[in-house]
Design a protein around this motif. Structure first.
Motif, PDB file in Angstrom:
ATOM      1  N   UNK A 175       0.834  -1.199   0.000  1.00  0.00           N
ATOM      2  CA  UNK A 175       0.000   0.000   0.000  1.00  0.00           C
ATOM      3  C   UNK A 175       0.871   1.251   0.000  1.00  0.00           C
ATOM      4  N   UNK A 176       1.918   1.241   0.820  1.00  0.00           N
ATOM      5  CA  UNK A 176       2.839   2.374   0.869  1.00  0.00           C
ATOM      6  C   UNK A 176       3.497   2.573  -0.489  1.00  0.00           C
ATOM      7  N   UNK A 177       3.970   1.481  -1.088  1.00  0.00           N
ATOM      8  CA  UNK A 177       4.658   1.557  -2.375  1.00  0.00           C
ATOM      9  C   UNK A 177       3.708   2.039  -3.476  1.00  0.00           C
ATOM     10  N   UNK A 178       2.472   1.520  -3.474  1.00  0.00           N
ATOM     11  CA  UNK A 178       1.517   1.911  -4.509  1.00  0.00           C
ATOM     12  C   UNK A 178       1.136   3.381  -4.372  1.00  0.00           C
ATOM     13  N   UNK A 179       0.956   3.831  -3.123  1.00  0.00           N
ATOM     14  CA  UNK A 179       0.631   5.235  -2.886  1.00  0.00           C
ATOM     15  C   UNK A 179       1.807   6.115  -3.305  1.00  0.00           C
ATOM     16  N   UNK A 180       3.001   5.634  -3.017  1.00  0.00           N
ATOM     17  CA  UNK A 180       4.228   6.334  -3.422  1.00  0.00           C
ATOM     18  C   UNK A 180       4.234   6.580  -4.931  1.00  0.00           C
ATOM     19  N   UNK A 181       3.779   5.599  -5.697  1.00  0.00           N
ATOM     20  CA  UNK A 181       3.808   5.699  -7.152  1.00  0.00           C
ATOM     21  C   UNK A 181       2.711   6.610  -7.712  1.00  0.00           C
ATOM     22  N   UNK A 182       1.756   7.007  -6.862  1.00  0.00           N
ATOM     23  CA  UNK A 182       0.641   7.819  -7.344  1.00  0.00           C
ATOM     24  C   UNK A 182       0.946   9.319  -7.339  1.00  0.00           C
ATOM     25  N   UNK A 183       2.050   9.701  -6.709  1.00  0.00           N
ATOM     26  CA  UNK A 183       2.358  11.125  -6.569  1.00  0.00           C
ATOM     27  C   UNK A 183       3.782  11.394  -7.009  1.00  0.00           C
ATOM     28  N   UNK A 184       3.966  12.490  -7.721  1.00  0.00           N
ATOM     29  CA  UNK A 184       5.294  12.858  -8.189  1.00  0.00           C
ATOM     30  C   UNK A 184       5.990  13.836  -7.246  1.00  0.00           C
ATOM     31  N   UNK A 185       5.218  14.540  -6.434  1.00  0.00           N
ATOM     32  CA  UNK A 185       5.784  15.490  -5.475  1.00  0.00           C
ATOM     33  C   UNK A 185       6.188  14.737  -4.211  1.00  0.00           C
ATOM     34  N   UNK A 186       7.466  14.713  -3.853  1.00  0.00           N
ATOM     35  CA  UNK A 186       7.896  13.946  -2.676  1.00  0.00           C
ATOM     36  C   UNK A 186       7.251  14.386  -1.376  1.00  0.00           C
ATOM     37  N   UNK A 187       6.889  15.661  -1.290  1.00  0.00           N
ATOM     38  CA  UNK A 187       6.222  16.129  -0.071  1.00  0.00           C
ATOM     39  C   UNK A 187       4.864  15.469   0.089  1.00  0.00           C
ATOM     40  N   UNK A 188       4.167  15.271  -1.039  1.00  0.00           N
ATOM     41  CA  UNK A 188       2.875  14.589  -0.991  1.00  0.00           C
ATOM     42  C   UNK A 188       3.057  13.083  -0.834  1.00  0.00           C
ATOM     43  N   UNK A 189       4.106  12.540  -1.442  1.00  0.00           N
ATOM     44  CA  UNK A 189       4.353  11.104  -1.359  1.00  0.00           C
ATOM     45  C   UNK A 189       4.444  10.647   0.086  1.00  0.00           C
ATOM     46  N   UNK A 190       5.251  11.325   0.859  1.00  0.00           N
ATOM     47  CA  UNK A 190       5.460  10.920   2.249  1.00  0.00           C
ATOM     48  C   UNK A 190       4.174  11.018   3.054  1.00  0.00           C
ATOM     49  N   UNK A 191       3.492  12.143   2.950  1.00  0.00           N
ATOM     50  CA  UNK A 191       2.270  12.334   3.718  1.00  0.00           C
ATOM     51  C   UNK A 191       1.189  11.325   3.329  1.00  0.00           C
ATOM     52  N   UNK A 192       0.973  11.146   2.038  1.00  0.00           N
ATOM     53  CA  UNK A 192      -0.083  10.250   1.585  1.00  0.00           C
ATOM     54  C   UNK A 192       0.239   8.799   1.929  1.00  0.00           C
ATOM     55  N   UNK A 193       1.508   8.421   1.857  1.00  0.00           N
ATOM     56  CA  UNK A 193       1.887   7.047   2.189  1.00  0.00           C
ATOM     57  C   UNK A 193       1.642   6.744   3.664  1.00  0.00           C
ATOM     58  N   UNK A 194       2.056   7.651   4.528  1.00  0.00           N
ATOM     59  CA  UNK A 194       1.878   7.432   5.968  1.00  0.00           C
ATOM     60  C   UNK A 194       0.396   7.410   6.340  1.00  0.00           C
ATOM     61  N   UNK A 195      -0.361   8.332   5.788  1.00  0.00           N
ATOM     62  CA  UNK A 195      -1.792   8.398   6.097  1.00  0.00           C
ATOM     63  C   UNK A 195      -2.522   7.183   5.532  1.00  0.00           C
ATOM     64  N   UNK A 196      -2.071   6.659   4.395  1.00  0.00           N
ATOM     65  CA  UNK A 196      -2.701   5.466   3.813  1.00  0.00           C
ATOM     66  C   UNK A 196      -2.568   4.276   4.762  1.00  0.00           C
ATOM     67  N   UNK A 197      -1.393   4.112   5.358  1.00  0.00           N
ATOM     68  CA  UNK A 197      -1.191   3.024   6.311  1.00  0.00           C
ATOM     69  C   UNK A 197      -2.088   3.214   7.532  1.00  0.00           C
ATOM     70  N   UNK A 198      -2.131   4.442   8.053  1.00  0.00           N
ATOM     71  CA  UNK A 198      -2.960   4.724   9.223  1.00  0.00           C
ATOM     72  C   UNK A 198      -4.440   4.488   8.926  1.00  0.00           C
TER      73      UNK A 198
END
Length: 208
Positions: free
Chosen positions: A78-101
């Protein structure tokens, strides 16, 4: 020479039994909790022979390890897939962490807390797997930070290795708090943690 079809049938049969045992265990965990669910109860619920259970899982801890490993692997994907959905690293980190939560928040809190606690404090064999997954998670975080660094979005007074350890540590701490505190608002806390990384502590991302 081995018959590929026979091997396939054996493998499929093993998978079916393992899934059957796992489904029975999760059903009983949801009803009675992990600690209060016995192997005998799981065998009865799965409608299998004692030997069948122990052929797949020598102990209850091995079964728990299989279950938490499956869930943690799913969280990593889930983290990896969310990571691939965003090109902005600032959004990548936030969206990945929130996806897990968000995934954890959607689960039955009682027995999943027990399972996650087991994941963090279990035996050496599980610890090896845990270290492997932590390494995979840290690699993705490092990729995000490296991308931010390359785009001049990352403050440079701290190394990427240090920042990775901070991000991983905050994530683990949030998960542990969810394990021990009832009604812990894990999604809200993880969102705040992401903001803390980016803005509050100023160890993460610079820029707007």
């Amino acid at each position: 020479m081995s018959d590929p079809l026979a091997i396939s049938r054996v493998t499929r049969r093993k998978t079916e039994f393992r899934d059957r045992i796992t489904a029975a265990a999760l059903k009983l965990f949801a009803e009675h909790g992990v600690a209060d669910t016995s192997i005998a109860a799981i065998i009865k619920e799965a409608d299998i022979a004692h030997k069948t259970f122990f052929n797949h899982f020598p102990t209850k801890d091995h079964l728990l390890q299989h279950i938490v490993s499956s869930h943690s692997e799913h969280a990593y994907r889930l983290f990896r897939d969310t990571f691939n959905q965003h090109s902005d690293p600032r959004k990548q980190l936030q969206f990945c962490l929130v996806a897990i939560a968000s995934q954890l928040a959607s689960m039955n809190p009682a027995h999943y807390r027990e399972l996650l606690t087991f994941y963090f404090i279990s035996s050496a064999s599980t610890r090896d797997f845990r270290e492997q997954q932590k390494h995979q998670f840290a690699e993705l975080v490092t990729q995000i930070l490296q991308l931010a660094h390359d785009r001049r979005q990352l403050r440079t007074q701290f190394s990427i290795e240090t920042l990775t350890e901070i991000v991983v540590g905050i994530c683990v701490a949030t998960l542990l708090n969810w394990c021990v505190a009832e009604d812990y608002p894990i999604v809200a806390r993880m969102k705040q943690a992401a903001e803390f990384i980016k803005l509050g502590f100023k160890l993460g991302f610079g820029g707007a």
